[in-house]
Design a protein around this motif. Structure first.
Motif, PDB file in Angstrom:
ATOM      1  N   ASN A 229       0.829  -1.217  -0.064  1.00 52.91           N
ATOM      2  CA  ASN A 229      -0.203  -0.205   0.070  1.00 52.91           C
ATOM      3  C   ASN A 229       0.799   1.122   0.055  1.00 52.91           C
ATOM      4  O   ASN A 229       0.704   2.178  -0.671  1.00 52.91           O
ATOM      5  CB  ASN A 229      -0.811  -0.200   1.235  1.00 52.91           C
ATOM      6  N   HIS A 235      -2.609   4.767  -6.104  1.00 55.17           N
ATOM      7  CA  HIS A 235      -4.091   4.824  -5.353  1.00 55.17           C
ATOM      8  C   HIS A 235      -4.556   6.164  -4.970  1.00 55.17           C
ATOM      9  O   HIS A 235      -5.535   6.252  -4.434  1.00 55.17           O
ATOM     10  CB  HIS A 235      -3.967   3.766  -4.197  1.00 55.17           C
ATOM     11  N   HIS A 240      -6.864   9.250  -1.795  1.00 54.39           N
ATOM     12  CA  HIS A 240      -6.593  10.426  -0.798  1.00 54.39           C
ATOM     13  C   HIS A 240      -6.829  11.628  -1.851  1.00 54.39           C
ATOM     14  O   HIS A 240      -5.972  12.528  -2.202  1.00 54.39           O
ATOM     15  CB  HIS A 240      -5.047  10.564  -0.637  1.00 54.39           C
ATOM     16  N   ASP A 423      -5.754   4.520   4.054  1.00 60.22           N
ATOM     17  CA  ASP A 423      -5.111   3.405   3.588  1.00 60.22           C
ATOM     18  C   ASP A 423      -5.622   2.172   4.391  1.00 60.22           C
ATOM     19  O   ASP A 423      -5.636   0.982   3.683  1.00 60.22           O
ATOM     20  CB  ASP A 423      -3.811   3.695   3.821  1.00 60.22           C
TER      21      ASP A 423
END
Ligand code: FE2
Length: 466
Positions: A229, A235, A240, A423
């Motif tokens: 992650n 991501h 975010h 996360d």
């Protein structure tokens, strides 16, 4: 998200080839590493990752033998054992260690196990002793591990006490205030193991930073899901989205080092490549300007000029942070430097504060791990805040006079800050997915996820070596 907002740079950009500071001198911390394929020619074997690597206890057992039992991992902070006799406990998977400051100032690490019947010598996280007394039958061991007392020695046959009764030592070396151990007595020296990482982070002097946050939470997924992650910024645009006005999470620099380590540099202080308005000073950039003592109303420049203005503000001797930035290259003043220490630690490193995350495997269950967060900061002018996303609560004393206690939190309220909380929410949804028949074709990785390919390649190299 509209691809049309992406600039021409994006059309030619291949993740891993970008240099945050183009043309940076060889030997500078910002120098781009060679591409992944140079260190890992086998990288394309890891475009699709089989599910079993996240779920299968037999694979976890292989990892235990080939990875955890061989590599260096960060056991704790040297600052927590500043004085002789101070120790901390380090639990790694099924093993536990006690790491203790010696009378001569050196640090030694031992398996946390009495040589009589095997009771754990220490059960607290931190302590200070003149010696270690087993609480089961009162055998005593000196700080250097030597057995000092066998209680009722006269009732032992001589053969029962044959051999060495000292605590069993493991390799223990430090870098920048971080104490590492290795269970492999033939492990290469720590500095050699860390390859390019110490060089590019020499300017941060983490050893002079102090702890302002120490939190642990159990997450219901494999340790690699947690670690991965924090190895890819792919991501960030959806997990975010709030960072896009002031963080370019697209045109990152990826660097690769030997032994599975890497780094990513994400530029801060400019709008994301995905963010349409590159012109106006948005509220997030205005906030950064304000922090740097620049009135955003009077700022003459586009949004994309803010990063340079902030760098210039930090270069001033009387900068608002009270930090001597002279040891840092420009990118380190502003950008998120995100090293990964294979197999299980990442930093989000800034001169004003560094968030350290460790991903600790569960003793027996590959579908769980412990996420450990430290936040370290340097001495700054009073009133200077810790970078907001690290989630240090406003009532915490950040002066360094108080070492905050370790907190054990729950998924309902992990207390790791907004970003890490986002996360964790993803990670919680992952283990059932990677265990599902619906994903039997495996996990697919993009160029932006090259650092995941690297760690799987490194794991397989270690497995092949046992
Ligand atoms: Fe994230």
């Amino acid at each position: 998200m509209d691809d049309a907002v992406l600039s021409n740079d994006k059309q030619v950009y291949r993740p891993g080839e970008w240099a945050v500071t183009p043309g940076v001198a060889a030997g500078s911390p910002g120098e781009k590493s060679p591409p992944l394929a140079q260190l890992y020619p086998e990288k394309d074997k890891y475009l699709i990752i089989p599910q079993a690597r996240y779920t299968d206890p037999a694979f976890a057992e292989l990892e235990w033998k080939a990875v955890w039992s061989k590599v260096w991992t960060c056991a704790g902070l040297a600052s927590d054992i500043a004085d002789p006799g101070q120790w901390f406990k380090y639990d790694l998977g099924r093993e536990s260690f006690v790491v203790v400051r010696q009378k001569d100032g050196s640090i030694k690490a031992f398996y946390n196990v009495c040589q009589h019947r095997g009771r754990q010598l220490v059960t607290e996280n931190f302590g200070r002793n003149h010696s270690f007394v087993c609480q089961y039958h009162s055998w005593v061991f000196d700080l250097d591990g030597k057995n000092r007392r066998v209680t009722d020695r006269e009732y032992f046959e001589q053969d029962a006490l044959s051999g060495d009764l000292s605590l069993k030592a493991v390799r223990c070396e430090t870098w920048a205030g971080f104490v590492f151990i290795s269970m492999d007595e033939n492990a290469k020296p720590l500095r050699e193991y860390l390859d390019g990482i110490p060089g590019i982070f020499a300017g941060y002097h983490f050893e002079n930073m102090h702890v302002v946050k120490d939190v642990v939470v159990e997450v219901p997924c494999n340790w690699k899901i947690g670690y991965e992650n924090f190895l890819e910024p792919y991501h960030a645009h959806i997990t975010h989205p709030e960072i896009q006005p002031a963080v370019d999470e697209v045109l990152n620099q990826y660097d690769f080092y030997r032994n599975g380590h890497g780094n990513a540099i994400t530029r801060v202080g400019l709008p994301s490549e995905r963010y349409a308005d590159k012109n106006n000073i948005n509220p997030a950039l205005a906030f950064l300007l304000q922090e740097a003592g620049i009135n955003p109303e009077q700022f003459q420049g586009r949004a994309t000029d803010v990063r340079q203005a902030l760098i210039a503000a930090k270069r001033k001797e009387d900068n608002p942070w009270g930090i001597d930035y002279s040891g840092y290259v420009d990118s380190q003043l502003m950008d998120d430097w995100n090293p990964s220490f294979f197999p299980n630690m990442t930093f989000n490193a800034h001169p004003e504060g560094t968030m350290v995350l460790r991903f600790l495997p569960h003793p027996s269950d590959p579908s769980k791990y412990l996420l450990h967060q430290w936040v370290l900061i340097p001495k700054t002018k009073p009133g200077v805040p810790v970078p907001y996303y690290m989630g240090v609560e406003p009532d915490v004393d950040i002066s360094g006079t108080v070492r905050p206690a370790r907190r054990y939190t729950t998924l309902a309220d992990p207390q790791m800050g907004l970003v890490v909380g986002q996360d964790i929410a993803n990670q919680v949804g992952m283990q059932r997915g990677v265990s599902s028949k619906g994903l039997s074709s495996g996990v697919r990785l993009s160029e932006q996820e090259q650092r995941l390919q690297q760690i799987h390649a490194e794991i397989d190299r270690l497995i092949a070596a046992i």
